[in-house]
Design a protein around this motif. Structure first.
Motif, short mmCIF file in Angstrom:
data_model
loop_
_atom_site.label_atom_id
_atom_site.label_comp_id
_atom_site.label_asym_id
_atom_site.label_seq_id
_atom_site.Cartn_x
_atom_site.Cartn_y
_atom_site.Cartn_z
N GLY A 65 0.85 -1.18 0.00
CA GLY A 65 0.00 0.00 0.00
C GLY A 65 0.88 1.23 0.00
O GLY A 65 2.10 1.14 0.20
N VAL A 66 0.29 2.38 -0.24
CA VAL A 66 1.06 3.63 -0.29
C VAL A 66 1.12 4.22 1.11
O VAL A 66 0.10 4.65 1.66
N ALA A 67 2.32 4.24 1.71
CA ALA A 67 2.52 4.80 3.04
C ALA A 67 2.49 6.32 2.94
O ALA A 67 3.27 6.93 2.21
N SER A 100 -0.47 6.98 8.58
CA SER A 100 -1.29 5.89 8.07
C SER A 100 -0.91 5.51 6.64
O SER A 100 0.14 5.88 6.12
N VAL A 101 -1.81 4.74 6.01
CA VAL A 101 -1.61 4.18 4.68
C VAL A 101 -2.86 4.48 3.87
O VAL A 101 -3.98 4.46 4.39
N LYS A 102 -2.67 4.76 2.60
CA LYS A 102 -3.84 4.98 1.76
C LYS A 102 -4.74 3.75 1.80
O LYS A 102 -4.27 2.62 1.78
N ARG A 103 -6.03 4.01 1.88
CA ARG A 103 -7.06 2.97 1.90
C ARG A 103 -7.09 2.20 3.22
O ARG A 103 -7.64 1.11 3.29
N ARG A 104 -6.50 2.75 4.27
CA ARG A 104 -6.66 2.21 5.62
C ARG A 104 -7.25 3.34 6.47
O ARG A 104 -6.55 4.28 6.82
#
Length: 480
Positions: free
Chosen positions: A147-149, A322-326
Motif C-alpha cells: 500500500g502507499v505509506a 497511516s496508509v492509503k485505503r486504511r
C-alpha cells in the motif's frame, strides 16, 4: 540482471507488482506493464513514475519482445499475454523471486507477516527506521509495502543501506509457484500479527494457513527474532517451534512487550509500553483503534530489538500518517465523512468499525460493503460477516464481485447477510452496484453521518461518485 533489460509485468497494478515496477525502473531497466480495470492508488503511482498501463491484456503489449516477463500472482492460464509468453518461450519469473534474487542479497531482511495488519505495521516500521536515520544513516530503510505509506507517498524505496523491510504476503507466488510469497524472503527477524483462516480460494482450511506461517517461522535463523502477538492461540502454535528468540507482544501480563493503559481520545491513541517488565515508553499515535495500537507496538518491538533508539520510535509513531485505503478520509461533504478502508476479511471489517466507533463518538455509522476479496466472496465467512457488520448502525451490501467465478455452492449471498442483520435490528439492504448504492444511500444521509466504504478494489468508482452525489444534495442534507 547486471545488464539493463526490457522487463514487462503482467498484472502490474497489484500493489507489490507496481512497487516492483518502480524499483526496477530506478535500476535503469525499461519497464512496461499491463492490467485490467486499473484503479488508485497504484494506477496513480505508476502514472507518476511515467510507467504506462496497457489495457486490456493483449499479445501486442509484448511487442517489442521483452527480455523478461514478471507474472503476477493473479494471472492464470488462459490469460492472453501469459499464453503468448509460454508459446514464444519468453523468459518469465515471479515478483517474489525477483526480490529474492535482485534486491535482498547482502541485506537485513525484516518481514512483517500475518492475516491482518501487515501493511500498516510495515508502514509504521519503515517510518520508525526513517526517523531513526535522521541521526544515524545506517537505519535508512529500503522497503516494499502492500500500500502507499502516507509518510513517504510511495509503497517502495531502495537504498544502499542494509535494512530491507518487507510486507510478507501469505498468498501464493504465481501460477507456477503455489507457495506463499513470503517464503522467498528468508527473514533475519519477523513480526507475526495474527493467524486466521483466509484466502479460501487457495487454502482449504485453517490448518493449511497455519502450515504456511510455521514454514515462515522455520526460516528465521537462530540469531534472529520473532515478535509475535500474544492474543492468538494460532500465533502461539505457529511460533512454538521457532529456533530463534520469540518476543510476545500485547495485553498479557507475562508478555515481553506489554501494552497497558490504552485509551483513545478521538482519533488519537495513547498507551504505556513495557519491555520485559520495565517501562519502555509512553506512546501516542494519531490513529484510532486497539488493532492499530497493537500494530504500532509490534513495529516498535522489532525496531527496538534491531537497535533503533526509543526516542526515534516515540517521535515516529506520534507523526505516523497511516496508509492509503486504511481508514482514509476520502471526503467531508455536507457534514458527512466518507471513509475508505481496504476490507478483505470479517475480522478486518470488525476492527475497522470498532476504530470508527471510537474515533467518531455519537455519530451514525454506515457500512457499505463490496464483497470483492476471494475470502469475502465465499459463504464460509457469512456468519462472521454478519457479526462484524452488526457494529454499524446501517449497512448496504453490493453484489458479489465477479460472482460467476465462484462455485454456486461456495458463493456468498449478500441478501442472506442483509436478512440476518435486519433480524438483529440493523437496517440493511442489497444493491446491484456502486451506482445503485449511491442512489439508495444519499437520500438517507444526515449531517454528521460517517460512511465506511469497505472494499479491496475499485468498487465501480464509488469513491468519487458518492462524494459528488453528496455535494449535489448538500442543500437537502442541511435541511434534514
Amino acid at each position: 540482471m547486471r545488464t539493463l533489460k526490457h522487463i514487462h509485468l503482467i498484472g502490474i497494478c497489484g500493489t507489490a507488482m507496481a512497487s516492483l515496477a518502480g524499483m526496477l525502473q530506478e535500476q535503469g531497466h525499461r519497464v512496461t506493464g499491463s492490467d485490467t480495470a486499473a484503479y488508485p492508488p497504484m494506477s496513480e503511482m505508476l502514472s507518476g513514475l511515467g510507467i504506462a498501463i496497457h489495457e486490456p491484456y493483449a499479445e501486442a503489449n509484448l511487442e517489442p519482445r521483452p527480455d523478461l516477463v514478471i507474472v503476477g500472482n493473479a494471472i492464470s492460464r488462459g490469460n492472453v499475454e501469459l499464453e503468448y509468453v509460454l508459446d514464444q518461450r519468453i523468459p518469465f519469473t515471479s515478483m517474489a523471486a525477483v526480490l529474492h534474487d535482485e534486491f535482498l542479497p547482502g541485506r537485513e531482511s525484516l518481514v512483517v507477516a500475518g492475516t491482518h495488519g501487515k501493511t500498516t505495521t510495515t508502514s509504521m516500521l519503515a517510518w520508525i527506521y526513517e526517523v531513526a536515520s535522521r541521526t544515524d544513516a545506517r537505519f535508512a530503510p529500503s522497503f516494499l509495502i502492500g500500500g502507499v505509506a502516507e509518510n513517504f507517498g510511495t509503497s517502495f524505496r531502495v537504498r544502499a543501506t542494509k535494512p530491507f523491510l518487507l510486507e510478507g504476503d501469505e498468498y501464493d507466488t504465481a501460477f507456477f509457484d503455489k507457495g506463499p510469497k513470503f517464503l522467498h524472503y528468508f527473514p533475519d527477524a519477523a513480526i507475526l500479527t495474527h493467524v486466521e483462516f483466509d484466502h479460501a480460494d487457495i487454502y482449504p482450511d485453517l490448518a493449511a494457513v497455519k502450515t504456511a506461517f510455521k514454514r515462515l517461522v522455520n526460516l528465521i535463523p537462530r540469531r534472529g527474532r520473532l515478535v509475535a502477538f500474544d492474543g492468538s492461540e494460532n500465533v502461539s502454535e505457529c511460533a512454538a517451534k521457532a529456533f530463534c528468540a520469540v518476543e510476545r507482544y500485547g495485553f498479557a501480563a507475562e508478555s515481553f512487550w506489554r501494552v497497558s493503559g490504552l485509551r483513545h481520545e478521538g482519533a488519537v491513541s495513547y498507551w504505556r509500553l513495557d519491555r520485559d517488565g520495565q517501562h519502555f515508553a509512553d506512546l501516542e499515535m494519531p490513529m484510532a483503534g486497539e488493532h492499530n495500537a497493537l500494530n504500532a507496538t509490534a513495529a516498535a518491538a522489532l525496531a527496538a530489538g534491531q537497535g533503533v533508539p526509543v526516542e526515534a520510535i516515540v517521535v515516529a509513531l506520534a507523526s505516523f500518517r497511516s496508509v492509503k485505503r486504511r481508514l482514509e478520509v476520502r471526503a467531508e461533504v455536507g457534514g458527512v465523512t466518507v471513509i475508505d478502508d481496504f476490507a478483505h476479511h470479517p475480522t478486518a471489517i470488525r476492527e475497522t468499525l470498532r476504530a470508527l466507533r471510537s474515533a467518531y463518538l455519537g455519530r451514525r455509522l454506515w457500512a457499505v460493503l463490496e464483497p470483492r476479496s476471494n475470502t469475502l466472496r465465499r459463504n464460509v465467512f457469512e456468519a462472521d460477516l454478519v457479526e462484524s457488520l452488526a457494529l454499524a448502525d446501517r449497512t448496504l451490501l453490493a453484489a458479489v464481485f465477479k460472482s460467476e467465478s465462484i462455485p454456486a455452492a461456495e458463493r456468498l449471498h449478500p441478501e442472506h447477510v442483509a436478512e440476518a442483520l435486519v433480524q438483529r435490528g440493523v437496517s440493511s439492504a442489497v444493491c446491484a452496484d456502486a451506482d445503485e448504492v449511491v442512489r439508495v444511500l444519499v437520500p438517507q444521509l444526515l449531517a454528521g453521518d460517517v460512511v465506511a466504504i469497505l472494499s479491496n478494489g475499485g468498487f465501480g468508482g464509488i469513491y468519487t461518485k458518492l462524494p459528488a452525489a453528496i455535494e449535489a444534495a448538500q442543500d437537502v442534507l442541511s435541511a434534514r
